[in-house]
Write a protein that holds these residues in place. Structure first.
Motif, short mmCIF file in Angstrom:
data_model
loop_
_atom_site.label_atom_id
_atom_site.label_comp_id
_atom_site.label_asym_id
_atom_site.label_seq_id
_atom_site.Cartn_x
_atom_site.Cartn_y
_atom_site.Cartn_z
N ASN A 275 -2.06 5.24 4.30
CA ASN A 275 -2.42 5.25 5.71
C ASN A 275 -2.65 6.70 6.12
O ASN A 275 -1.71 7.51 6.13
CB ASN A 275 -1.30 4.64 6.55
CG ASN A 275 -1.70 4.47 8.00
OD1 ASN A 275 -2.34 5.32 8.60
ND2 ASN A 275 -1.28 3.35 8.59
N PRO A 276 -3.89 7.10 6.47
CA PRO A 276 -4.17 8.50 6.75
C PRO A 276 -3.56 9.00 8.06
O PRO A 276 -3.55 10.21 8.31
CB PRO A 276 -5.71 8.55 6.81
CG PRO A 276 -6.10 7.17 7.20
CD PRO A 276 -5.10 6.26 6.57
N LEU A 277 -3.06 8.09 8.90
CA LEU A 277 -2.39 8.52 10.14
C LEU A 277 -0.93 8.83 9.90
O LEU A 277 -0.41 9.85 10.38
CB LEU A 277 -2.52 7.44 11.21
CG LEU A 277 -3.84 7.41 12.00
CD1 LEU A 277 -3.78 6.33 13.09
CD2 LEU A 277 -4.13 8.76 12.64
N THR A 278 -0.25 7.95 9.18
CA THR A 278 1.19 8.13 8.96
C THR A 278 1.50 8.82 7.63
O THR A 278 2.63 9.25 7.42
CB THR A 278 1.89 6.77 8.97
OG1 THR A 278 1.40 5.98 7.88
CG2 THR A 278 1.61 6.03 10.29
N PHE A 279 0.49 8.91 6.76
CA PHE A 279 0.66 9.46 5.41
C PHE A 279 1.73 8.70 4.63
O PHE A 279 2.46 9.26 3.81
CB PHE A 279 0.99 10.95 5.45
CG PHE A 279 -0.18 11.81 5.85
CD1 PHE A 279 -1.13 12.17 4.93
CD2 PHE A 279 -0.33 12.21 7.17
CE1 PHE A 279 -2.21 12.94 5.29
CE2 PHE A 279 -1.41 12.97 7.55
CZ PHE A 279 -2.36 13.35 6.61
N ARG A 280 1.79 7.41 4.88
CA ARG A 280 2.70 6.54 4.14
C ARG A 280 1.89 5.54 3.32
O ARG A 280 0.81 5.12 3.73
CB ARG A 280 3.63 5.79 5.09
CG ARG A 280 4.62 6.71 5.82
CD ARG A 280 5.54 5.91 6.71
NE ARG A 280 6.52 6.76 7.36
CZ ARG A 280 7.43 6.33 8.23
NH1 ARG A 280 7.47 5.02 8.53
NH2 ARG A 280 8.28 7.17 8.78
N TYR A 281 2.44 5.16 2.20
CA TYR A 281 1.78 4.19 1.34
C TYR A 281 2.25 2.78 1.70
O TYR A 281 3.28 2.59 2.36
CB TYR A 281 2.09 4.48 -0.13
CG TYR A 281 1.46 5.74 -0.65
CD1 TYR A 281 0.15 5.75 -1.09
CD2 TYR A 281 2.19 6.93 -0.67
CE1 TYR A 281 -0.44 6.92 -1.56
CE2 TYR A 281 1.61 8.11 -1.14
CZ TYR A 281 0.30 8.09 -1.57
OH TYR A 281 -0.29 9.26 -2.03
N THR A 282 1.48 1.81 1.27
CA THR A 282 1.88 0.43 1.49
C THR A 282 3.23 0.18 0.83
O THR A 282 3.50 0.70 -0.27
CB THR A 282 0.84 -0.54 0.90
OG1 THR A 282 0.54 -0.14 -0.44
CG2 THR A 282 -0.44 -0.53 1.70
#
Length: 437
Positions: A275-282
């Motif tokens: 997720n390019p907003l949160t920089f978290r992966y699924t």
């Protein structure tokens, strides 16, 4: 019988690019082949012509050969009508095929021979337009498909559309219409599904009746062609009432391919999206995709999916269906230009991409090619019920319950020649066995 009787060429008329000349070349048609494929957004055909000259009037008023007197240079319009050669066959008729290229040209002193490669009009339009507009994220994919066909391909031939349940926003980015339409097919999930889970995976293709945007689920649920086809090798009995519905010859091209399926991640795959907003992966709970999780939940052409695979090794009891064989990474499209896109992403690629890959891969679990008497009623995407005999030591005529059953027509070719008329089909299906009623 349709396999032996010649078809009647009623019309093979060619018109020059500027419309000033026309010629009926049906007397010189040696071979005509017509093609459809669920992987092809256009129909194609090849026409072999043997011409002895004196067909068209040249600029000097004298009769000349077709190739140089017309002249043939590509872009000419063809009108074709072939009568059916039996009570069951309706024949073929086209008024908007165009010469895409001329090949195999052989010109002698008194005769010329060449092949015209024909394409539909939309195939030409596809090369001259680009899709540059923005399609809103609130718009269903099926609506976008209709928009592109009407406003970019300038076609009213889209006659069979499965409405999608999922919307998808995207930019055309000056791509060709066919490129976008086939891309959208892989991101589409059908709506109005009852009894079974809806899974992603569509085809955009053209048949003799027009364009179709169909989900794999919908094609599988389609009632099969009314007549069952059975394999009858050798000479066909002319007095047999079912002679037009015999399989003259067939060969199994593929029946499972373990290594290829593992390479594609058909049984189990690991998909991670950033997720390019949160920089978290699924999260890990959403990363593993297993084919066995869909057993009994989706429509199949044969029996339900039953994934039975060997263990990884003598020291590891886990099977190949539970361990990822393919790793996929990507970036979620969370709508940098559209604030209405949810945090799940535009079209939820983690779920839809996995489902589409599973659907496309399993559909080609078994493929076979067969030749039948000409049947112009068949189209790409149709379902056929085929019966093959069981081979054993006893003299019994029982069907093979594993190989017999329902198949989807992936590709078809109608052959017309002086020797007769035939149909050659490439069939596919996702599971073996006869489907339970």
């Amino acid at each position: 019988m349709a396999a032996i009787d010649k078809s009647l060429y009623e019309k093979f008329e060619i018109q020059s690019v500027d419309g000033s000349k026309t010629a009926d070349i049906k007397a010189g048609v040696v071979i005509f082949n017509y093609y459809e494929d669920v992987f092809s957004p256009m129909i194609t055909a090849t026409l072999t012509v043997a011409n002895t000259g004196n067909v068209v009037e040249g600029d000097d008023g004298k009769l000349q050969s077709l190739y140089n007197g017309f002249p043939l240079r590509g872009g000419e319009k063809m009108s074709i009508k072939i009568a059916g050669n039996s009570a069951e066959n309706k024949g073929l008729e086209f008024n908007d095929l165009y010469v895409g290229s001329i090949t195999n040209v052989v010109i002698g002193a008194e005769k010329e021979l060449f092949t015209l490669n024909l394409i539909s009009r939309e195939a030409i339009t596809n090369e001259t337009v680009r899709v540059g507009k923005r399609f809103p994220v609130s718009q269903k994919i099926s609506d976008s498909v209709e928009d592109i066909c009407k406003n970019y391909l300038s076609s009213d031939k889209l006659y069979d559309v499965d409405v999608t349940q999922n919307p998808y926003g995207f930019f055309g980015n000056m791509r060709k219409p066919f490129t976008i339409l086939t891309m959208l097919a892989s991101k589409s999930v059908p709506g109005n599904v009852s009894g079974k889970d809806a899974t992603a995976g569509y085809f955009f293709f053209e048949t003799q009746e027009g364009f179709r945007f169909k989900s794999i689920d919908s094609l599988i649920r389609t009632p099969p062609f009314p007549q069952k086809y059975s394999y009858s090798p050798g000479i066909v009995d002319q007095n047999d009432a079912t002679k037009d519905f015999k399989i003259l010859e067939f060969s199994t091209n593929k029946n499972q391919n373990l290594l290829a399926n593992l390479e594609r991640g058909a049984y189990c795959s690991h998909r991670t999206y950033l997720n390019p907003l949160t920089f978290r992966y699924t999260p890990p709970s959403q990363s593993i995709f297993k084919l066995e999780d869909y057993s009994g939940k989706i429509e199949n052409l044969g029996s339900d999916i039953d994934v039975v695979l060997p263990a990884l090794s003598p020291n590891d009891s886990r099977t190949l269906s539970s361990v990822p064989s393919r790793y996929v990474t990507g970036i979620l499209d969370i709508g940098t230009t559209d604030s209405s896109v949810s945090q799940l992403g535009n079209a939820d690629p983690a779920r839809i991409h996995s489902q589409a890959m599973m659907r496309y891969n399993t559909l080609f679990t078994q493929t076979l090619t067969m030749t039948i008497p000409l049947n112009t009623n068949l189209k790409a995407g149709d379902i056929m019920n085929c019966e093959f005999p069981r081979i054993d030591t006893e003299n019994r005529k029982e069907p093979d319950k594993e190989q017999s059953g329902l198949y989807l027509v992936k590709k078809l070719t109608h052959f017309f020649s002086s020797d007769g008329s035939y149909s050659k089909l490439q069939l596919v299906r996702d599971t073996t066995g006869v489907k339970a009623s």
